[in-house]
Scaffold this motif. Sequence first.
Motif, PDB file in Angstrom:
ATOM      1  N   ALA A 166      26.404 116.326  46.089  1.00 20.87           N
ATOM      2  CA  ALA A 166      26.542 115.100  45.299  1.00 20.87           C
ATOM      3  C   ALA A 166      26.723 115.408  43.824  1.00 20.87           C
ATOM      4  CB  ALA A 166      25.308 114.220  45.506  1.00 20.87           C
ATOM      5  N   ILE A 167      26.029 116.421  43.337  1.00 24.13           N
ATOM      6  CA  ILE A 167      26.162 116.811  41.927  1.00 24.13           C
ATOM      7  C   ILE A 167      27.593 117.239  41.630  1.00 24.13           C
ATOM      8  CG2 ILE A 167      25.475 118.569  40.234  1.00 24.13           C
ATOM      9  CD1 ILE A 167      22.670 118.485  41.600  1.00 24.13           C
ATOM     10  N   ARG A 168      28.126 118.066  42.490  1.00 22.81           N
ATOM     11  CA  ARG A 168      29.492 118.556  42.257  1.00 22.81           C
ATOM     12  C   ARG A 168      30.521 117.446  42.472  1.00 22.81           C
ATOM     13  NH1 ARG A 168      27.385 123.703  44.416  1.00 22.81           N
ATOM     14  NH2 ARG A 168      27.309 125.125  42.638  1.00 22.81           N
ATOM     15  N   ALA A 169      30.222 116.505  43.332  1.00 24.21           N
ATOM     16  CA  ALA A 169      31.139 115.376  43.552  1.00 24.21           C
ATOM     17  C   ALA A 169      31.289 114.526  42.294  1.00 24.21           C
ATOM     18  CB  ALA A 169      30.656 114.514  44.713  1.00 24.21           C
ATOM     19  N   GLN A 170      30.289 114.560  41.421  1.00 25.31           N
ATOM     20  CA  GLN A 170      30.358 113.834  40.151  1.00 25.31           C
ATOM     21  C   GLN A 170      31.081 114.639  39.086  1.00 25.31           C
ATOM     22  OE1 GLN A 170      29.340 110.719  39.362  1.00 25.31           O
ATOM     23  NE2 GLN A 170      28.686 110.308  41.449  1.00 25.31           N
ATOM     24  N   GLY A 171      31.573 115.815  39.430  1.00 26.05           N
ATOM     25  CA  GLY A 171      32.266 116.658  38.463  1.00 26.05           C
ATOM     26  C   GLY A 171      31.326 117.387  37.529  1.00 26.05           C
ATOM     27  N   LEU A 172      30.058 117.521  37.929  1.00 26.50           N
ATOM     28  CA  LEU A 172      29.056 118.153  37.087  1.00 26.50           C
ATOM     29  C   LEU A 172      28.822 119.602  37.500  1.00 26.50           C
ATOM     30  CD1 LEU A 172      26.537 115.187  36.996  1.00 26.50           C
ATOM     31  CD2 LEU A 172      27.994 115.959  35.118  1.00 26.50           C
TER      32      LEU A 172
END
Length: 242
Positions: A166-172
């Motif tokens: 989920a973190i990476r899905a936000q581009g973070l």
Amino acid sequence: MTTLRQRDFFITGTDTEIGKTFCSSALLQAFSQQGVSTLGLKPIASGAEWRDEQWHNDDVDALMAASSVQAPQALVCPYLMQTPAAPHIVARLEQVSIELPRIQAACEQARSLADVVIVEGVGGFCVPLNEHTDTAQLAQVLDLPVILVVGLRLGCINHALLTAQAIRAQGLTLAGWIANTVDPDMLHLQDNIAAIAQRIAAPLLGHIPRLRGTAAEQRSAAAACLDLNTLTLQSRKTYASE
């Protein structure tokens, strides 16, 4: 290359009550021991109690105690609410409108006061803040590298992998993760840590066992478990690639 500093981080967790504040406090102390000024923020907190002629929240108090820079409580926690429940429910009950620009402004002010700013989220990574916004969007707006606190208990592998996704899905950027022992009797604890480490493309910053002593003693012991060199090196690599 981004203009963001390399040592400000957003702290999230695999769930609520898994040690985000404790790990945030340990990070603040570990950075302070490197000779830099630190300030911890918890922009949204619920479950405040009235004592000493003002509202207090244990998590907010802990971050203020761990910070080397003393800032007003209103800056450390712009949204301090009373009911101990999910923030979107509390905000509705107490007629509070949680606005991300207000939190952004608090973070910018904090960054003018300290070398390192640690911003702790509320609950897990996707907890709603109101009808239209959640904690994931808050992290995205702040655009800070994320440190994930994994509460070591049954089910932590799945929770850790889904949260990292989920973190990476936000581009973070997932700058690292901390293994925090929630259940000291957990079976195959080290095997669980190894399984997560094999599957998350971010460094393990440290494993914090169950600790005893005063709050200050526990914070100091937890800080000693963390490898900030791994964290800052990972951040520099990330920024250099942007």
